[in-house]
Design a protein around this motif. Structure first.
Motif, PDB file in Angstrom:
ATOM      1  N   SER A 292     -22.898  34.271 187.579  1.00 56.37           N
ATOM      2  CA  SER A 292     -21.844  33.377 187.132  1.00 56.37           C
ATOM      3  C   SER A 292     -22.074  32.948 185.693  1.00 56.37           C
ATOM      4  O   SER A 292     -23.208  32.715 185.258  1.00 56.37           O
ATOM      5  N   ALA A 293     -20.976  32.828 184.947  1.00 60.53           N
ATOM      6  CA  ALA A 293     -21.067  32.400 183.558  1.00 60.53           C
ATOM      7  C   ALA A 293     -21.352  30.907 183.445  1.00 60.53           C
ATOM      8  O   ALA A 293     -21.649  30.410 182.352  1.00 60.53           O
ATOM      9  N   VAL A 294     -21.295  30.190 184.568  1.00 62.31           N
ATOM     10  CA  VAL A 294     -21.530  28.737 184.582  1.00 62.31           C
ATOM     11  C   VAL A 294     -22.746  28.453 185.459  1.00 62.31           C
ATOM     12  O   VAL A 294     -22.857  28.966 186.570  1.00 62.31           O
ATOM     13  N   ASP A 295     -23.648  27.627 184.971  1.00 61.33           N
ATOM     14  CA  ASP A 295     -24.884  27.335 185.712  1.00 61.33           C
ATOM     15  C   ASP A 295     -24.644  26.258 186.769  1.00 61.33           C
ATOM     16  O   ASP A 295     -25.100  25.121 186.661  1.00 61.33           O
ATOM     17  N   THR A 296     -23.923  26.624 187.821  1.00 60.84           N
ATOM     18  CA  THR A 296     -23.667  25.698 188.919  1.00 60.84           C
ATOM     19  C   THR A 296     -24.634  25.978 190.063  1.00 60.84           C
ATOM     20  O   THR A 296     -25.355  26.971 190.057  1.00 60.84           O
ATOM     21  N   GLY A 297     -24.622  25.108 191.058  1.00 65.53           N
ATOM     22  CA  GLY A 297     -25.393  25.335 192.271  1.00 65.53           C
ATOM     23  C   GLY A 297     -26.561  24.404 192.480  1.00 65.53           C
ATOM     24  O   GLY A 297     -27.188  24.427 193.540  1.00 65.53           O
ATOM     25  N   VAL A 298     -26.868  23.550 191.482  1.00 66.37           N
ATOM     26  CA  VAL A 298     -28.000  22.649 191.647  1.00 66.37           C
ATOM     27  C   VAL A 298     -27.784  21.707 192.827  1.00 66.37           C
ATOM     28  O   VAL A 298     -28.740  21.150 193.376  1.00 66.37           O
ATOM     29  N   GLU A 299     -26.525  21.569 193.237  1.00 70.74           N
ATOM     30  CA  GLU A 299     -26.207  20.644 194.329  1.00 70.74           C
ATOM     31  C   GLU A 299     -26.318  21.277 195.709  1.00 70.74           C
ATOM     32  O   GLU A 299     -25.958  20.654 196.711  1.00 70.74           O
ATOM     33  N   VAL A 300     -26.833  22.512 195.790  1.00 69.37           N
ATOM     34  CA  VAL A 300     -26.912  23.209 197.079  1.00 69.37           C
ATOM     35  C   VAL A 300     -28.319  23.749 197.310  1.00 69.37           C
ATOM     36  O   VAL A 300     -28.911  24.364 196.427  1.00 69.37           O
ATOM     37  N   ILE A 380     -26.561  16.188 196.806  1.00 70.50           N
ATOM     38  CA  ILE A 380     -27.055  17.509 197.193  1.00 70.50           C
ATOM     39  C   ILE A 380     -26.820  17.717 198.687  1.00 70.50           C
ATOM     40  O   ILE A 380     -26.980  16.781 199.487  1.00 70.50           O
ATOM     41  N   SER A 381     -26.444  18.915 199.064  1.00 68.00           N
ATOM     42  CA  SER A 381     -26.281  19.238 200.481  1.00 68.00           C
ATOM     43  C   SER A 381     -27.080  20.488 200.819  1.00 68.00           C
ATOM     44  O   SER A 381     -27.277  21.363 199.980  1.00 68.00           O
ATOM     45  N   ALA A 394     -26.153  37.326 196.720  1.00 69.28           N
ATOM     46  CA  ALA A 394     -24.822  36.827 196.364  1.00 69.28           C
ATOM     47  C   ALA A 394     -24.883  35.349 196.021  1.00 69.28           C
ATOM     48  O   ALA A 394     -24.272  34.892 195.046  1.00 69.28           O
ATOM     49  N   ALA A 395     -25.623  34.576 196.809  1.00 69.50           N
ATOM     50  CA  ALA A 395     -25.744  33.141 196.540  1.00 69.50           C
ATOM     51  C   ALA A 395     -26.367  32.892 195.167  1.00 69.50           C
ATOM     52  O   ALA A 395     -25.913  32.021 194.411  1.00 69.50           O
ATOM     53  N   LEU A 396     -27.383  33.647 194.829  1.00 67.96           N
ATOM     54  CA  LEU A 396     -28.064  33.464 193.547  1.00 67.96           C
ATOM     55  C   LEU A 396     -27.185  33.885 192.369  1.00 67.96           C
ATOM     56  O   LEU A 396     -27.342  33.366 191.258  1.00 67.96           O
ATOM     57  N   SER A 397     -26.271  34.818 192.595  1.00 72.75           N
ATOM     58  CA  SER A 397     -25.384  35.245 191.517  1.00 72.75           C
ATOM     59  C   SER A 397     -24.200  34.300 191.349  1.00 72.75           C
ATOM     60  O   SER A 397     -23.748  34.063 190.233  1.00 72.75           O
ATOM     61  N   MET A 398     -23.682  33.769 192.440  1.00 73.28           N
ATOM     62  CA  MET A 398     -22.507  32.899 192.326  1.00 73.28           C
ATOM     63  C   MET A 398     -22.881  31.451 192.008  1.00 73.28           C
ATOM     64  O   MET A 398     -22.077  30.700 191.442  1.00 73.28           O
ATOM     65  N   LEU A 399     -24.103  31.053 192.358  1.00 73.60           N
ATOM     66  CA  LEU A 399     -24.574  29.686 192.120  1.00 73.60           C
ATOM     67  C   LEU A 399     -25.965  29.764 191.480  1.00 73.60           C
ATOM     68  O   LEU A 399     -26.980  29.572 192.146  1.00 73.60           O
ATOM     69  N   PRO A 400     -26.026  30.044 190.181  1.00 76.76           N
ATOM     70  CA  PRO A 400     -27.313  30.355 189.545  1.00 76.76           C
ATOM     71  C   PRO A 400     -28.373  29.276 189.661  1.00 76.76           C
ATOM     72  O   PRO A 400     -29.565  29.585 189.572  1.00 76.76           O
ATOM     73  N   ASN A 401     -27.987  28.029 189.866  1.00 74.60           N
ATOM     74  CA  ASN A 401     -28.984  26.958 189.958  1.00 74.60           C
ATOM     75  C   ASN A 401     -29.252  26.494 191.380  1.00 74.60           C
ATOM     76  O   ASN A 401     -29.896  25.467 191.587  1.00 74.60           O
ATOM     77  N   CYS A 402     -28.750  27.241 192.363  1.00 77.47           N
ATOM     78  CA  CYS A 402     -29.056  26.861 193.749  1.00 77.47           C
ATOM     79  C   CYS A 402     -30.515  27.181 194.051  1.00 77.47           C
ATOM     80  O   CYS A 402     -31.193  27.892 193.313  1.00 77.47           O
ATOM     81  N   ARG A 403     -31.000  26.632 195.150  1.00 78.25           N
ATOM     82  CA  ARG A 403     -32.340  26.945 195.632  1.00 78.25           C
ATOM     83  C   ARG A 403     -32.222  27.499 197.045  1.00 78.25           C
ATOM     84  O   ARG A 403     -31.403  27.021 197.840  1.00 78.25           O
TER      85      ARG A 403
END
Length: 536
Positions: A292-300, A380-381, A394-403
């Protein structure tokens, strides 16, 4: 003949026939044909019959309701909602229509609208059956306190309803009120000692131990062999686990083999096909893959791994943190990937190489939109769907900051724990055969090792035995990996007040136990499974 709108309102008990009042006789006959066809899964025949009924009575609320049922089965959510809306304009206090509105809103992830519709249906409910349907919808959408209240309403009107008692016990168990759940199941068994669902529900809590008399009654009921195949499966799984709890491993092993033979007949699983899917995932994610071009996912925080490997425990630890909402098993990652696969006409993971940063960003935004309900009160959820390990890339690509936290437990203990567990019909088809279990375990292990090496800052393997041996140190490391400050509440995870929707719901309400290993008691009986797991 002019059709008339049948009376609907609180205090009335609409039956199938009363709901057809006002329909021309030919239209009523066609509608009954459509109902039977839908029940049989024959959507083509249902569509023809509904068309005929609609020609004669296009505005009748029952024609509209069943048309919406067909449209829902066809995946045409917006069209189904339109039909329900037209019917509700005539019958605004019809709980069946309101429950349909709730289900449709839930399908498109409008959680506020879905909740409002269920609440409205609950306010209109006047009979035990309707209260039970309300309870089931609350339960399905994750509102367990409300589901419990609806089940209690049903029991007030129909004190001997088996379904209502089972629903009540399920809600109590999910809410962590295990003693009350056990009492509910036992009260039902006192009246109906051959209830397979009650026996299974009681034992499946994993915190209730049967006394000698109960074990004898269950064994006699299971050995009769007169129950339906579904009920026999429930009884055999219940008895096998109860015998293990009573310290009778040889007898437990024999019964659980019977149980798994039934379960495997009812479920299809091809280990070779699945392993090829795993090969494809590793191949597609080897090398450079767009993100993803946006660093989202820290909330997951995704929690994945084999079933019965400690995923529920780790989610409970995280959910005890004041910044984290434990959302349990969510369908959104699988739904998002499946929708994109359908849109581009390629199965996952074949489209990975052509996915652009913009496409990944859109997928991430879609996931966050669907799961937003679970971050209404905390930033965070968690998303604890064990099988999502296959979608980790897929999760790591769509939400680059998820764990992503992948739990790993001793393979034999995990496989045997899966073998003892009866899962939902559409889940864990690999769990009922030793060879399938071993193959699935190896596939999960190689994918988790691949992503742990590829993205060590965002994908972490957590060893269950190490966690049990030193929970404080492991908890500190877990929180640090997730970008969370240490909080002592996480060490008292069993005190966290939340609904838990998994087979381990009762166990994670108790302080951490170090004596969870069970396979040693079986000795050579488990050698076939042991050997399969150790094979390269």
């Amino acid at each position: 003949m002019k059709s008339q709108t049948p009376p609907r309102g609180k205090g009335k008990l609409p039956t199938t026939e009363s709901r057809l009042l006002g329909l021309p006789s030919v239209a009523a006959q066609q509608l009954r044909t459509a109902m039977r066809a839908l029940e049989a899964g024959n959507l083509g025949a249902a569509e023809l019959a509904l068309f005929a009924a609609g020609v004669l009575a296009p505005a009748h609320p029952e024609v509209l309701r069943w048309s919406a049922q067909l449209l829902l089965r066809q995946g045409r959510i917006a069209a189904a909602e339109e039909q329900v809306g037209l019917a509700l304009a005539q019958c605004p206090a019809d709980p069946e229509l309101l429950l349909m509105r709730a289900a449709l809103a839930w399908q498109r992830d409008d959680h506020a609208a879905a909740r409002a519709a269920i609440d409205a249906a609950a306010a209109c409910a006047a009979d035990a059956g309707t209260h039970l349907r309300v309870a089931a919808e609350y339960d399905r959408q994750g509102y367990f306190e409300q589901a419990l209240a609806a089940a209690d309403h049903a029991l007030a009107l129909a004190p001997h309803s088996i379904t209502a008692q089972l629903q009540r016990g399920r809600c109590l168990h999910t809410l962590g009120r295990s003693a009350e759940a056990s009492a509910t199941f036992r009260a039902l068994l006192a009246r109906k000692p051959d209830s397979a669902a009650a026996w299974f529900s009681l034992v499946d809590q994993k915190t209730a131990r049967l006394d000698a008399r109960e074990l004898q009654v269950l064994a006699q009921t299971e050995s009769r062999g007169t129950a339906s195949e579904d009920d026999q499966c429930l009884l055999s799984f219940a008895l096998g686990n109860a015998l293990e709890g009573a310290g009778q491993p040889a007898a437990a092993f024999a019964v659980l083999q019977r149980a798994n033979r039934i379960a495997r007949r009812q479920r299809r699983w091809d280990a070779a096909v699945f392993s090829r899917e795993v090969d494809a995932v590793i191949e597609r994610f080897t090398g450079t893959v767009a993100r993803s071009a946006v660093d989202t996912g820290v909330e997951v925080i995704f929690v994945v791994g084999l079933p019965r490997s400690g995923t529920t425990l780790i989610e409970q630890v995280l959910a005890a943190h004041p910044q984290v909402e434990g959302a349990s098993e969510l369908p959104y990652l699988q739904r998002t990937v499946s929708a994109h696969s359908q849109a581009c006409g390629q199965a996952f993971p074949d489209w990975i190489g052509s996915a652009t940063p913009a496409a990944w960003q859109a997928l991430g935004e879609d996931y966050l939109r669907q799961s937003a309900r679970w971050r209404a009160h905390k930033p965070i959820s968690t998303d604890k769907m064990p099988a999502n390990w296959l979608l980790a890339g897929a999760a790591l690509s769509m939400l680059p900051n998820c764990r992503i936290v992948c739990t790993r437990r001793d393979p034999l203990e995990t496989a045997w724990s899966c073998y003892k567990q009866l899962f939902a019909r559409d889940a864990a088809g690999f769990a009922y055969d030793f060879e399938d279990l071993a193959a699935y375990s190896r596939d999960c292990d190689r994918v988790s090792r691949f992503f742990a090496q590829r993205d060590p800052d965002r994908f972490r393997i957590l060893d269950y035995e190490a966690f049990v041996a030193d929970p404080e140190q492991q908890t500190r490391q877990l929180l640090a990996f997730c970008g969370l400050p240490f909080d002592a509440h996480c060490l008292r995870f069993h005190e966290a007040e939340r609904a838990v929707r998994s087979a381990s719901a009762g166990q994670v309400r108790q302080p951490l136990r170090r004596d969870t290993a069970r396979t040693a008691a079986y000795g050579a009986l488990l050698d076939p499974l042991r050997n399969l797991l150790s094979a390269s």
